[in-house]
Design a protein around this motif. Structure first.
Motif, mmCIF file in Angstrom:
data_model
loop_
_atom_site.group_PDB
_atom_site.id
_atom_site.type_symbol
_atom_site.label_atom_id
_atom_site.label_comp_id
_atom_site.label_asym_id
_atom_site.label_seq_id
_atom_site.Cartn_x
_atom_site.Cartn_y
_atom_site.Cartn_z
ATOM 1 N N GLU A 1 0.825 -1.203 0.000
ATOM 2 C CA GLU A 1 0.000 0.000 0.000
ATOM 3 C C GLU A 1 0.864 1.260 0.000
ATOM 4 N N TRP A 2 0.550 2.161 -0.920
ATOM 5 C CA TRP A 2 1.215 3.465 -0.986
ATOM 6 C C TRP A 2 0.126 4.529 -0.852
ATOM 7 N N HIS A 3 0.043 5.149 0.326
ATOM 8 C CA HIS A 3 -0.975 6.158 0.593
ATOM 9 C C HIS A 3 -0.402 7.542 0.276
ATOM 10 N N VAL A 4 -0.963 8.175 -0.722
ATOM 11 C CA VAL A 4 -0.451 9.443 -1.225
ATOM 12 C C VAL A 4 -0.976 10.598 -0.378
ATOM 13 N N LYS A 5 -0.090 11.556 -0.088
ATOM 14 C CA LYS A 5 -0.460 12.770 0.627
ATOM 15 C C LYS A 5 -0.190 13.981 -0.265
ATOM 16 N N SER A 6 -0.575 15.158 0.208
ATOM 17 C CA SER A 6 -0.383 16.365 -0.598
ATOM 18 C C SER A 6 1.096 16.663 -0.823
ATOM 19 N N THR A 7 1.963 16.179 0.076
ATOM 20 C CA THR A 7 3.409 16.444 -0.041
ATOM 21 C C THR A 7 4.166 15.309 -0.724
ATOM 22 N N THR A 8 3.473 14.241 -1.106
ATOM 23 C CA THR A 8 4.140 13.076 -1.696
ATOM 24 C C THR A 8 4.653 13.390 -3.106
ATOM 25 N N LYS A 9 5.878 12.963 -3.373
ATOM 26 C CA LYS A 9 6.464 13.091 -4.706
ATOM 27 C C LYS A 9 6.578 11.707 -5.341
ATOM 28 N N ALA A 10 6.486 11.669 -6.664
ATOM 29 C CA ALA A 10 6.552 10.396 -7.373
ATOM 30 C C ALA A 10 7.863 9.666 -7.096
ATOM 31 N N GLN A 11 8.951 10.408 -6.954
ATOM 32 C CA GLN A 11 10.259 9.809 -6.713
ATOM 33 C C GLN A 11 10.265 8.946 -5.447
ATOM 34 N N GLN A 12 9.443 9.333 -4.468
ATOM 35 C CA GLN A 12 9.396 8.568 -3.220
ATOM 36 C C GLN A 12 8.871 7.162 -3.434
ATOM 37 N N GLY A 13 8.077 6.974 -4.468
ATOM 38 C CA GLY A 13 7.586 5.637 -4.770
ATOM 39 C C GLY A 13 8.656 4.746 -5.354
ATOM 40 N N LEU A 14 9.681 5.373 -5.948
ATOM 41 C CA LEU A 14 10.797 4.605 -6.514
ATOM 42 C C LEU A 14 11.850 4.366 -5.437
ATOM 43 N N TYR A 15 12.497 5.448 -5.017
ATOM 44 C CA TYR A 15 13.495 5.363 -3.946
ATOM 45 C C TYR A 15 13.842 6.764 -3.496
ATOM 46 N N GLU A 16 14.501 6.856 -2.357
ATOM 47 C CA GLU A 16 15.004 8.130 -1.845
ATOM 48 C C GLU A 16 16.472 7.962 -1.478
ATOM 49 N N TYR A 17 17.278 8.922 -1.872
ATOM 50 C CA TYR A 17 18.712 8.914 -1.566
ATOM 51 C C TYR A 17 18.961 9.863 -0.404
ATOM 52 N N ASP A 18 19.495 9.328 0.690
ATOM 53 C CA ASP A 18 19.731 10.117 1.905
ATOM 54 C C ASP A 18 21.156 10.669 1.891
ATOM 55 N N ALA A 19 21.327 11.782 1.158
ATOM 56 C CA ALA A 19 22.651 12.385 1.029
ATOM 57 C C ALA A 19 23.123 12.985 2.350
ATOM 58 N N VAL B 1 27.124 3.381 -1.637
ATOM 59 C CA VAL B 1 25.994 4.293 -1.746
ATOM 60 C C VAL B 1 24.667 3.589 -1.488
ATOM 61 N N ARG B 2 24.642 2.270 -1.669
ATOM 62 C CA ARG B 2 23.387 1.524 -1.455
ATOM 63 C C ARG B 2 22.905 1.598 -0.008
ATOM 64 N N ASN B 3 23.831 1.854 0.902
ATOM 65 C CA ASN B 3 23.451 1.988 2.313
ATOM 66 C C ASN B 3 22.580 3.207 2.566
ATOM 67 N N TYR B 4 22.500 4.103 1.587
ATOM 68 C CA TYR B 4 21.779 5.358 1.789
ATOM 69 C C TYR B 4 20.584 5.489 0.837
ATOM 70 N N ILE B 5 20.200 4.394 0.264
ATOM 71 C CA ILE B 5 19.047 4.393 -0.634
ATOM 72 C C ILE B 5 17.904 3.643 0.034
ATOM 73 N N ARG B 6 16.774 4.332 0.190
ATOM 74 C CA ARG B 6 15.586 3.720 0.782
ATOM 75 C C ARG B 6 14.617 3.362 -0.338
ATOM 76 N N LYS B 7 14.269 2.113 -0.406
ATOM 77 C CA LYS B 7 13.399 1.632 -1.479
ATOM 78 C C LYS B 7 11.961 2.083 -1.251
ATOM 79 N N GLY B 8 11.335 2.560 -2.327
ATOM 80 C CA GLY B 8 9.938 2.970 -2.270
ATOM 81 C C GLY B 8 9.004 1.810 -2.546
ATOM 82 N N LYS B 9 7.711 2.108 -2.551
ATOM 83 C CA LYS B 9 6.701 1.058 -2.713
ATOM 84 C C LYS B 9 6.758 0.405 -4.093
#
Length: 279
Positions: free
Chosen positions: A56-74, A91-99
Protein backbone atom coordinates in the motif's frame (compact mmCIF):
# COMPACT_ATOMS: atom_id res chain seq x y z
CA UNK A 1 -6.81 -15.63 -11.52
CA UNK A 2 -10.30 -14.16 -11.30
CA UNK A 3 -11.59 -11.66 -8.78
CA UNK A 4 -15.04 -12.00 -7.25
CA UNK A 5 -16.89 -10.93 -4.12
CA UNK A 6 -15.40 -12.16 -0.86
CA UNK A 7 -16.97 -13.05 2.46
CA UNK A 8 -16.44 -9.46 3.66
CA UNK A 9 -16.82 -7.45 0.43
CA UNK A 10 -19.73 -7.20 -2.00
CA UNK A 11 -18.51 -6.46 -5.53
CA UNK A 12 -21.08 -5.57 -8.18
CA UNK A 13 -20.90 -7.30 -11.54
CA UNK A 14 -19.50 -4.25 -13.35
CA UNK A 15 -16.78 -3.82 -10.71
CA UNK A 16 -15.83 -7.49 -10.98
CA UNK A 17 -15.59 -7.17 -14.76
CA UNK A 18 -13.41 -4.05 -14.45
CA UNK A 19 -10.95 -5.67 -12.04
CA UNK A 20 -10.58 -8.79 -14.14
CA UNK A 21 -10.23 -6.75 -17.36
CA UNK A 22 -7.40 -4.70 -15.82
CA UNK A 23 -5.66 -7.88 -14.63
CA UNK A 24 -5.98 -9.43 -18.10
CA UNK A 25 -4.73 -6.29 -19.88
CA UNK A 26 -1.97 -5.83 -17.28
CA UNK A 27 -2.90 -2.17 -16.96
CA UNK A 28 -3.42 -0.13 -13.79
CA UNK A 29 -7.04 -0.03 -12.64
CA UNK A 30 -8.07 3.56 -11.90
CA UNK A 31 -11.02 3.57 -9.49
CA UNK A 32 -13.07 6.68 -8.78
CA UNK A 33 -16.18 7.19 -6.67
CA UNK A 34 -17.60 9.01 -3.68
CA UNK A 35 -15.50 8.86 -0.51
CA UNK A 36 -16.55 5.85 1.54
CA UNK A 37 -17.63 3.64 -1.36
CA UNK A 38 -14.89 1.07 -0.74
CA UNK A 39 -12.18 2.08 -3.21
CA UNK A 40 -9.26 1.50 -0.85
CA UNK A 41 -10.83 -1.64 0.56
CA UNK A 42 -11.17 -2.96 -3.01
CA UNK A 43 -7.39 -3.36 -3.32
CA UNK A 44 -7.25 -5.34 -0.08
CA UNK A 45 -10.07 -7.58 -1.20
CA UNK A 46 -8.52 -8.12 -4.65
CA UNK A 47 -5.30 -9.22 -2.95
CA UNK A 48 -7.25 -11.57 -0.70
CA UNK A 49 -9.36 -12.96 -3.54
CA UNK A 50 -6.34 -13.58 -5.80
CA UNK A 51 -4.16 -14.83 -2.94
CA UNK A 52 -1.50 -12.16 -3.50
CA UNK A 53 0.47 -9.98 -1.07
CA UNK A 54 -0.59 -6.32 -0.85
CA UNK A 55 1.72 -3.29 -0.91
CA UNK A 56 0.00 0.00 0.00
CA UNK A 57 1.21 3.46 -0.99
CA UNK A 58 -0.97 6.16 0.59
CA UNK A 59 -0.45 9.44 -1.23
CA UNK A 60 -0.46 12.77 0.63
CA UNK A 61 -0.38 16.37 -0.60
CA UNK A 62 3.41 16.44 -0.04
CA UNK A 63 4.14 13.08 -1.70
CA UNK A 64 6.46 13.09 -4.71
CA UNK A 65 6.55 10.40 -7.37
CA UNK A 66 10.26 9.81 -6.71
CA UNK A 67 9.40 8.57 -3.22
CA UNK A 68 7.59 5.64 -4.77
CA UNK A 69 10.80 4.60 -6.51
CA UNK A 70 13.49 5.36 -3.95
CA UNK A 71 15.00 8.13 -1.84
CA UNK A 72 18.71 8.91 -1.57
CA UNK A 73 19.73 10.12 1.91
CA UNK A 74 22.65 12.38 1.03
CA UNK A 75 22.58 14.08 4.44
CA UNK A 76 23.18 10.83 6.33
CA UNK A 77 26.00 9.93 3.96
CA UNK A 78 27.67 13.29 4.49
CA UNK A 79 27.39 12.92 8.25
CA UNK A 80 28.84 9.41 8.16
CA UNK A 81 31.72 10.58 5.98
CA UNK A 82 32.57 13.24 8.57
CA UNK A 83 32.55 10.54 11.26
CA UNK A 84 34.72 8.21 9.21
CA UNK A 85 32.10 5.44 8.93
CA UNK A 86 33.00 2.49 6.67
CA UNK A 87 29.44 2.19 5.29
CA UNK A 88 29.88 5.53 3.51
CA UNK A 89 31.79 3.80 0.68
CA UNK A 90 28.68 1.93 -0.50
CA UNK A 91 25.99 4.29 -1.75
CA UNK A 92 23.39 1.52 -1.46
CA UNK A 93 23.45 1.99 2.31
CA UNK A 94 21.78 5.36 1.79
CA UNK A 95 19.05 4.39 -0.63
CA UNK A 96 15.59 3.72 0.78
CA UNK A 97 13.40 1.63 -1.48
CA UNK A 98 9.94 2.97 -2.27
CA UNK A 99 6.70 1.06 -2.71
CA UNK A 100 7.16 0.59 -6.48
CA UNK A 101 10.66 -0.81 -5.96
CA UNK A 102 9.29 -3.21 -3.34
CA UNK A 103 6.57 -4.34 -5.74
CA UNK A 104 9.03 -4.72 -8.64
CA UNK A 105 11.51 -6.85 -6.70
CA UNK A 106 8.92 -9.05 -4.97
CA UNK A 107 9.57 -12.78 -5.56
CA UNK A 108 6.02 -13.22 -6.86
CA UNK A 109 3.15 -11.15 -8.18
CA UNK A 110 1.69 -8.59 -5.76
CA UNK A 111 -1.17 -6.11 -5.65
CA UNK A 112 0.10 -2.52 -5.49
CA UNK A 113 -2.33 0.10 -4.16
CA UNK A 114 -1.64 3.76 -4.99
CA UNK A 115 -4.26 5.38 -2.80
CA UNK A 116 -5.81 8.83 -3.45
CA UNK A 117 -3.47 9.83 -6.26
CA UNK A 118 -5.37 13.09 -6.74
CA UNK A 119 -4.12 14.41 -3.38
CA UNK A 120 -0.64 14.97 -4.78
CA UNK A 121 0.66 17.65 -7.12
CA UNK A 122 -0.74 17.63 -10.67
CA UNK A 123 2.63 16.45 -12.02
CA UNK A 124 2.61 13.36 -9.79
CA UNK A 125 0.74 11.07 -12.26
CA UNK A 126 2.87 12.25 -15.19
CA UNK A 127 6.05 11.49 -13.26
CA UNK A 128 4.97 7.84 -12.96
CA UNK A 129 3.98 7.31 -16.60
CA UNK A 130 7.07 5.45 -17.76
CA UNK A 131 7.50 3.45 -14.58
CA UNK A 132 3.94 2.14 -14.64
CA UNK A 133 3.99 1.58 -18.40
CA UNK A 134 7.39 -0.11 -18.81
CA UNK A 135 7.56 -1.48 -15.24
CA UNK A 136 11.15 -0.33 -14.78
CA UNK A 137 13.16 2.67 -13.60
CA UNK A 138 16.79 3.78 -13.38
CA UNK A 139 18.70 4.35 -10.14
CA UNK A 140 21.13 7.15 -10.98
CA UNK A 141 23.22 6.83 -7.82
CA UNK A 142 24.11 3.18 -8.51
CA UNK A 143 23.67 3.07 -12.29
CA UNK A 144 21.34 0.07 -12.10
CA UNK A 145 17.94 -0.44 -13.73
CA UNK A 146 15.22 -1.96 -11.57
CA UNK A 147 12.76 -4.09 -13.59
CA UNK A 148 9.66 -5.82 -12.33
CA UNK A 149 10.26 -9.55 -11.94
CA UNK A 150 6.49 -10.05 -12.01
CA UNK A 151 4.14 -7.33 -13.26
CA UNK A 152 2.07 -6.27 -10.22
CA UNK A 153 -1.68 -5.75 -10.21
CA UNK A 154 -1.85 -1.96 -9.80
CA UNK A 155 -4.97 -0.36 -8.33
CA UNK A 156 -5.10 3.45 -8.20
CA UNK A 157 -7.84 5.33 -6.34
CA UNK A 158 -9.02 8.91 -6.80
CA UNK A 159 -11.65 11.03 -5.08
CA UNK A 160 -11.87 13.36 -8.09
CA UNK A 161 -10.33 16.28 -6.20
CA UNK A 162 -8.49 17.27 -9.38
CA UNK A 163 -8.40 16.19 -12.99
CA UNK A 164 -5.77 13.61 -13.97
CA UNK A 165 -3.65 14.10 -17.13
CA UNK A 166 -4.89 12.52 -20.37
CA UNK A 167 -1.57 10.74 -20.94
CA UNK A 168 -1.96 9.05 -17.57
CA UNK A 169 -5.61 8.13 -18.17
CA UNK A 170 -4.74 6.47 -21.48
CA UNK A 171 -2.56 3.96 -19.65
CA UNK A 172 -5.27 2.94 -17.17
CA UNK A 173 -8.43 0.86 -17.20
CA UNK A 174 -11.08 3.10 -15.64
CA UNK A 175 -14.00 2.25 -13.38
CA UNK A 176 -16.36 4.52 -11.46
CA UNK A 177 -17.91 2.92 -8.38
CA UNK A 178 -21.49 4.13 -8.35
CA UNK A 179 -23.19 4.59 -5.01
CA UNK A 180 -24.89 1.27 -4.14
CA UNK A 181 -28.58 0.93 -4.90
CA UNK A 182 -30.91 -0.37 -2.20
CA UNK A 183 -30.52 -4.03 -3.15
CA UNK A 184 -26.71 -3.84 -3.19
CA UNK A 185 -26.70 -1.90 0.09
CA UNK A 186 -28.80 -4.63 1.70
CA UNK A 187 -26.21 -7.18 0.59
CA UNK A 188 -23.37 -5.03 1.97
CA UNK A 189 -25.14 -4.61 5.30
CA UNK A 190 -25.84 -8.34 5.38
CA UNK A 191 -22.12 -9.05 5.20
CA UNK A 192 -21.41 -6.85 8.22
CA UNK A 193 -24.58 -7.40 10.26
CA UNK A 194 -26.05 -10.79 9.30
CA UNK A 195 -28.40 -10.87 12.32
CA UNK A 196 -29.94 -7.41 11.79
CA UNK A 197 -33.71 -7.56 12.03
CA UNK A 198 -35.53 -6.96 8.76
CA UNK A 199 -37.82 -4.24 10.14
CA UNK A 200 -34.91 -2.24 11.53
CA UNK A 201 -32.92 -2.66 8.33
CA UNK A 202 -35.82 -1.48 6.17
CA UNK A 203 -36.55 1.52 8.40
CA UNK A 204 -32.88 2.52 8.64
CA UNK A 205 -32.12 2.24 4.93
CA UNK A 206 -35.32 4.06 3.99
CA UNK A 207 -34.33 6.93 6.26
CA UNK A 208 -30.74 6.83 5.01
CA UNK A 209 -31.66 7.10 1.32
CA UNK A 210 -34.23 9.82 2.07
CA UNK A 211 -31.50 11.76 3.87
CA UNK A 212 -29.14 11.46 0.89
CA UNK A 213 -31.81 12.95 -1.39
CA UNK A 214 -32.37 16.10 0.68
CA UNK A 215 -31.62 19.10 -1.59
CA UNK A 216 -28.77 21.31 -0.46
CA UNK A 217 -26.93 18.64 1.52
CA UNK A 218 -23.23 19.56 1.53
CA UNK A 219 -21.87 16.06 2.21
CA UNK A 220 -24.02 13.04 1.53
CA UNK A 221 -23.42 10.15 3.96
CA UNK A 222 -21.52 7.24 2.46
CA UNK A 223 -21.55 3.47 2.75
CA UNK A 224 -19.01 3.45 5.56
CA UNK A 225 -21.10 5.99 7.48
CA UNK A 226 -24.33 4.03 7.22
CA UNK A 227 -22.47 0.97 8.53
CA UNK A 228 -21.24 3.03 11.51
CA UNK A 229 -24.80 4.27 12.07
CA UNK A 230 -26.25 0.75 12.03
CA UNK A 231 -23.58 -0.38 14.47
CA UNK A 232 -24.66 2.38 16.86
CA UNK A 233 -28.33 1.50 16.44
CA UNK A 234 -27.55 -2.07 17.41
CA UNK A 235 -25.38 -0.98 20.33
CA UNK A 236 -28.27 1.18 21.62
CA UNK A 237 -30.69 -1.74 21.06
CA UNK A 238 -33.03 0.47 19.05
CA UNK A 239 -36.00 -0.92 17.14
CA UNK A 240 -37.58 0.24 13.88
CA UNK A 241 -40.20 2.32 15.74
CA UNK A 242 -37.43 4.19 17.58
CA UNK A 243 -36.32 5.69 14.27
CA UNK A 244 -39.60 7.46 13.65
CA UNK A 245 -39.19 11.23 13.48
CA UNK A 246 -41.74 13.79 14.63
CA UNK A 247 -42.30 17.32 13.37
CA UNK A 248 -40.05 18.84 16.03
CA UNK A 249 -36.89 17.38 14.51
CA UNK A 250 -36.15 15.87 11.13
CA UNK A 251 -32.71 14.73 12.25
CA UNK A 252 -32.27 10.95 12.43
CA UNK A 253 -31.34 9.30 15.71
CA UNK A 254 -27.59 9.37 16.36
CA UNK A 255 -27.22 11.65 13.34
CA UNK A 256 -23.57 12.40 14.16
CA UNK A 257 -22.64 9.15 12.41
CA UNK A 258 -24.27 10.37 9.18
CA UNK A 259 -23.98 14.16 9.07
CA UNK A 260 -20.42 15.42 9.36
CA UNK A 261 -20.70 19.22 9.29
CA UNK A 262 -22.78 21.89 11.01
CA UNK A 263 -24.22 23.23 7.73
CA UNK A 264 -26.08 19.96 7.10
CA UNK A 265 -27.32 19.79 10.70
CA UNK A 266 -28.60 23.36 10.42
CA UNK A 267 -30.27 22.47 7.11
CA UNK A 268 -32.42 19.84 8.83
CA UNK A 269 -33.20 22.21 11.69
CA UNK A 270 -34.42 24.83 9.21
CA UNK A 271 -36.52 22.26 7.35
CA UNK A 272 -38.14 21.19 10.62
CA UNK A 273 -38.84 24.83 11.54
CA UNK A 274 -40.42 25.50 8.18
CA UNK A 275 -42.55 22.35 8.48
CA UNK A 276 -43.94 23.58 11.82
CA UNK A 277 -44.93 27.03 10.49
CA UNK A 278 -48.69 27.50 9.97
CA UNK A 279 -49.74 27.22 6.33
Amino acid sequence: MKFSSTSTYVATEDLTVAVNAAVTLQRPLLVKGEPGTGKTELARQVAQSLGLPLIEWHVKSTTKAQQGLYEYDAVSRLRDSQLGEERVHDVRNYIRKGKLWQAFEAPGRVVLLIDEIDKADIEFPNDLLQELDRMEFHVYETGETVRAQHRPVVIITSNNEKELPDAFLRRCFFHYIRFPDLETMRAIVGVHFPDLKEQLLTAALTQFYELREVPGLKKKPSTSEVLDWLKLLLAEDLAAEDLRRDGRSLLPRLHGALLKNEQDVHLFERLAFMARRPG
